[in-house]
Design a protein around this motif. Structure first.
Motif: not given
Length: 142
Positions: A116-123
């Motif tokens: 998801s977008l939050p997972v990609l942002a944390v990445g």
């Protein structure tokens, strides 16, 4: 001319890291029984190899950039981009992993492997952090 050298460092170290990470994921996928049934020692070895890869390649790229006469922030940018290329390969390999998990009978793996977008942002934050670590270690070495 420094920007061209930085782009070459990103391309070389990023592509090498992407190939090595894809090879690690591929080896883990072809283990009999998949990653879940692999012995703990094998999973630890694959995890350790991934961590070494995600730390060593940015350090080498940043060290190469620093030795070419660039500053710390250029080395940080190069190291972060190298980690981002490796991260992008991990994200791109997720559908393959999901299909492999689904073929082994684990249907819940499909839903949990979609980023998801939050997972990609944390990445992205992890990429920046590993880039900072890589540039800092390279600055200490050089």
């Amino acid at each position: 001319m420094t920007s061209v050298n930085s782009l070459v460092d990103i391309a070389v170290f990023g592509i090498v890291g992407a190939i090595m990470m894809a090879a690690l994921i591929g080896l883990l996928l072809v283990l009999p029984g998949g990653a879940r049934e692999a012995p703990p020692g094998v999973r630890v070895a694959f995890g350790a190899a991934s961590v070494v890869l995600l730390v060593a390649l940015p350090v080498l790229a940043a060290a190469n950039t620093l030795s070419a006469g660039s500053g710390f922030w250029t080395a940080f940018a190069v190291a972060s981009c190298v980690v981002a290329v490796v991260y992008a390969v991990n994200v791109a390999m997720l559908p393959l992993v999901a299909r492999r998990q689904a073929a082994s009978g684990d249907r819940s793996a499909l839903a949990s492997l979609r980023p998801s977008l939050p997972v990609l942002a944390v990445g992205l934050l992890v990429c920046l952090t590993l880039g900072l670590v890589g540039a800092s270690v390279a600055a200490l070495i050089i």
